[in-house]
Enzyme design. Structure first.
Site, mmCIF file in Angstrom:
data_model
loop_
_atom_site.group_PDB
_atom_site.id
_atom_site.type_symbol
_atom_site.label_atom_id
_atom_site.label_comp_id
_atom_site.label_asym_id
_atom_site.label_seq_id
_atom_site.Cartn_x
_atom_site.Cartn_y
_atom_site.Cartn_z
ATOM 1 N N SER A 1 -1.795 0.623 12.960
ATOM 2 C CA SER A 1 -1.893 0.935 14.410
ATOM 3 C C SER A 1 -3.301 0.616 14.929
ATOM 4 O O SER A 1 -4.056 1.517 15.279
ATOM 5 C CB SER A 1 -1.504 2.384 14.694
ATOM 6 O OG SER A 1 -2.051 3.305 13.792
ATOM 7 N N SER B 1 -6.977 1.178 3.110
ATOM 8 C CA SER B 1 -7.859 2.339 3.317
ATOM 9 C C SER B 1 -7.307 3.598 2.645
ATOM 10 O O SER B 1 -8.016 4.611 2.542
ATOM 11 C CB SER B 1 -8.077 2.588 4.815
ATOM 12 O OG SER B 1 -6.844 2.830 5.469
HETATM 13 N N1 LIG Z 1 -1.724 -9.822 9.583
HETATM 14 C C1 LIG Z 1 -1.642 -8.623 9.003
HETATM 15 N N2 LIG Z 1 -2.488 -7.636 9.357
HETATM 16 C C2 LIG Z 1 -2.397 -6.427 8.767
HETATM 17 N N3 LIG Z 1 -1.481 -6.108 7.818
HETATM 18 C C3 LIG Z 1 -0.610 -7.060 7.437
HETATM 19 C C4 LIG Z 1 -0.657 -8.348 8.011
HETATM 20 N N4 LIG Z 1 0.326 -9.098 7.433
HETATM 21 C C5 LIG Z 1 0.951 -8.318 6.557
HETATM 22 N N5 LIG Z 1 0.407 -7.091 6.551
HETATM 23 C C6 LIG Z 1 0.948 -5.979 5.749
HETATM 24 O O1 LIG Z 1 1.652 -5.160 6.684
HETATM 25 C C7 LIG Z 1 1.268 -3.812 6.549
HETATM 26 C C8 LIG Z 1 0.897 -3.208 7.910
HETATM 27 O O2 LIG Z 1 1.989 -2.927 8.664
HETATM 28 P P1 LIG Z 1 1.841 -1.956 9.905
HETATM 29 O O3 LIG Z 1 3.197 -1.846 10.485
HETATM 30 O O4 LIG Z 1 1.186 -0.692 9.467
HETATM 31 O O5 LIG Z 1 0.834 -2.753 10.875
HETATM 32 S S1 LIG Z 1 0.569 -2.533 12.422
HETATM 33 O O6 LIG Z 1 0.392 -1.078 12.629
HETATM 34 O O7 LIG Z 1 1.699 -3.059 13.181
HETATM 35 O O8 LIG Z 1 -0.663 -3.275 12.717
HETATM 36 C C9 LIG Z 1 0.020 -3.764 5.719
HETATM 37 O O9 LIG Z 1 0.210 -2.655 4.849
HETATM 38 P P2 LIG Z 1 -0.967 -1.678 4.414
HETATM 39 O O10 LIG Z 1 -1.810 -2.505 3.478
HETATM 40 O O11 LIG Z 1 -0.251 -0.561 3.720
HETATM 41 O O12 LIG Z 1 -1.718 -1.213 5.623
HETATM 42 C C10 LIG Z 1 -0.053 -5.118 5.026
HETATM 43 O O13 LIG Z 1 0.404 -4.993 3.710
HETATM 44 N N1 LIG Z 2 -8.698 8.347 -2.248
HETATM 45 C C1 LIG Z 2 -8.662 7.239 -2.964
HETATM 46 N N2 LIG Z 2 -9.591 7.000 -3.907
HETATM 47 C C2 LIG Z 2 -9.549 5.862 -4.632
HETATM 48 N N3 LIG Z 2 -8.613 4.901 -4.492
HETATM 49 C C3 LIG Z 2 -7.681 5.090 -3.560
HETATM 50 C C4 LIG Z 2 -7.657 6.261 -2.744
HETATM 51 N N4 LIG Z 2 -6.606 6.165 -1.907
HETATM 52 C C5 LIG Z 2 -6.010 4.991 -2.177
HETATM 53 N N5 LIG Z 2 -6.640 4.346 -3.177
HETATM 54 C C6 LIG Z 2 -6.260 3.046 -3.722
HETATM 55 O O1 LIG Z 2 -6.498 2.083 -2.709
HETATM 56 C C7 LIG Z 2 -5.448 1.133 -2.664
HETATM 57 C C8 LIG Z 2 -4.829 1.085 -1.270
HETATM 58 O O2 LIG Z 2 -4.204 2.325 -1.007
HETATM 59 P P1 LIG Z 2 -2.964 2.400 -0.019
HETATM 60 O O3 LIG Z 2 -2.573 3.833 0.060
HETATM 61 O O4 LIG Z 2 -1.906 1.427 -0.425
HETATM 62 O O5 LIG Z 2 -3.638 1.936 1.347
HETATM 63 P P2 LIG Z 2 -2.972 1.546 2.731
HETATM 64 O O6 LIG Z 2 -1.641 2.241 2.806
HETATM 65 O O7 LIG Z 2 -3.935 2.022 3.768
HETATM 66 O O8 LIG Z 2 -2.850 0.046 2.698
HETATM 67 C C9 LIG Z 2 -4.450 1.529 -3.761
HETATM 68 O O9 LIG Z 2 -4.708 0.738 -4.895
HETATM 69 C C10 LIG Z 2 -4.789 2.975 -4.032
HETATM 70 O O10 LIG Z 2 -4.532 3.330 -5.366
#
Ligand SMILES: Nc1ncnc2c1ncn2[C@@H]1O[C@H](COP(=O)(O)OS(=O)(=O)O)[C@@H](OP(=O)(O)O)[C@H]1O
Ligand SMILES: Nc1ncnc2c1ncn2[C@@H]1O[C@H](COP(=O)(O)OP(=O)(O)O)[C@@H](O)[C@H]1O
Length: 237
Positions: A142, A72
């Site tokens: 979260s 997101s």
């Molecule tokens: N099952 C599952 N569900 C969601 N996410 C997963 C899972 N397994 C691995 N990942 C990776 O772990 C990152 C999320 O970790 P968090 O510590 O933020 O998760 S949580 O708050 O405990 O739910 C999350 O990173 P972000 O994509 O940056 O959100 C994922 O890359």
């Molecule tokens: N405001 C935005 N507009 C377009 N693309 C975005 C924006 N914010 C993040 N992205 C893209 O979306 C993807 C996921 O972003 P990221 O910050 O890693 O998300 P999260 O931490 O919630 O997993 C990345 O490829 C990033 O470049």
């Protein structure tokens, strides 16, 4: 065998010691405070307090809690925010879920109770940073409202700023920078948030970051947070 990650206490009264809020604590019959499994502990007061550190830093310590689905944009906004605040001479620190899971929380899985423990620990660390006078930015999925609300409850009123990345699942899934949604759809990752695990959107977040026809640039989203901090007086001592 007792799971050491699961607190053994059950009492849910809130307690304040020297302005610090604690949850899930209880008074024993002698009036001393029990914190989880630790007993016979006494709060140690420092001669340099939060107010002194804030004066030094010319800002107020707080926690910006960025919650939302994977993909997101939590980490991207966190980076834009830390950069913009740093450029204004403000001290910030990012606690990113992914990163914290590489170290402190490497023992935790993605089961609901481990996610809860992940959030509890990150909430406690964020609270320490805020007490240090730092603007602490937590970017973590979260997914459970209750866990986020517990983090809010351990901070002084106003110091927990919940930022909801209100980005539709289809956008997050189309981005899929780590290929995790693809794996989840293929059944190769079980319990993936938004696919076969819940995400409970905040009911009353301080800030909502949304996309219109297109997603605003991360810098614009960060500015919205900065305007809020400015209006609430967090960018001055
Ligand atoms: N099952 C599952 N569900 C969601 N996410 C997963 C899972 N397994 C691995 N990942 C990776 O772990 C990152 C999320 O970790 P968090 O510590 O933020 O998760 S949580 O708050 O405990 O739910 C999350 O990173 P972000 O994509 O940056 O959100 C994922 O890359
Ligand atoms: N405001 C935005 N507009 C377009 N693309 C975005 C924006 N914010 C993040 N992205 C893209 O979306 C993807 C996921 O972003 P990221 O910050 O890693 O998300 P999260 O931490 O919630 O997993 C990345 O490829 C990033 O470049």
């Amino acid at each position: 065998m007792k799971d050491c990650r699961t607190p053994s206490y059950t009492v849910d009264a809130d307690v304040k010691v020297n302005g610090h809020a604690f949850t899930n604590n209880s008074d024993d019959s002698n009036g001393s405070i029990l914190h989880g499994s630790s007993t016979n502990i006494v709060w140690h007061k420092s001669s340099v307090e939060k107010i002194d550190r804030q004066e030094l830093l010319q800002q107020k310590g707080c926690v910006i809690w960025i919650t939302g689905l994977s993909g997101s944009g939590k980490s991207t906004v966190a980076c834009a925010l830390t950069r913009a605040l740093h450029a204004r001479g403000k001290m910030t620190y990012i606690l990113d879920g992914d990163n914290v899971r590489h170290g402190l929380n490497r023992d935790l899985t993605f089961k609901a109770e481990d996610r809860a423990e992940n959030i509890r620990r990150i909430g406690e660390i964020a609270k320490l940073f805020a007490d240090a006078g730092v603007i602490c930015i937590a970017s973590v999925i979260s997914p459970y409202r209750k866990d986020r609300d517990t983090c809010r409850s351990i901070l002084p009123d106003g110091d927990f700023v919940e930022v909801f990345m209100d980005i539709p699942l289809c956008t997050c899934e189309a981005r899929d920078p780590k290929g995790l949604y693809k794996l989840a759809r293929a059944g190769k990752i079980k319990g993936f948030t938004g696919i076969d695990d819940p995400y409970e959107a905040p009911l009353n977040p301080e800030i909502v970051l949304q996309q219109g026809e297109v997603c605003p640039p991360p810098e614009a989203m960060a500015e919205k947070v900065i305007s809020y901090l400015e209006a609430k007086g967090y960018l001055h001592a």
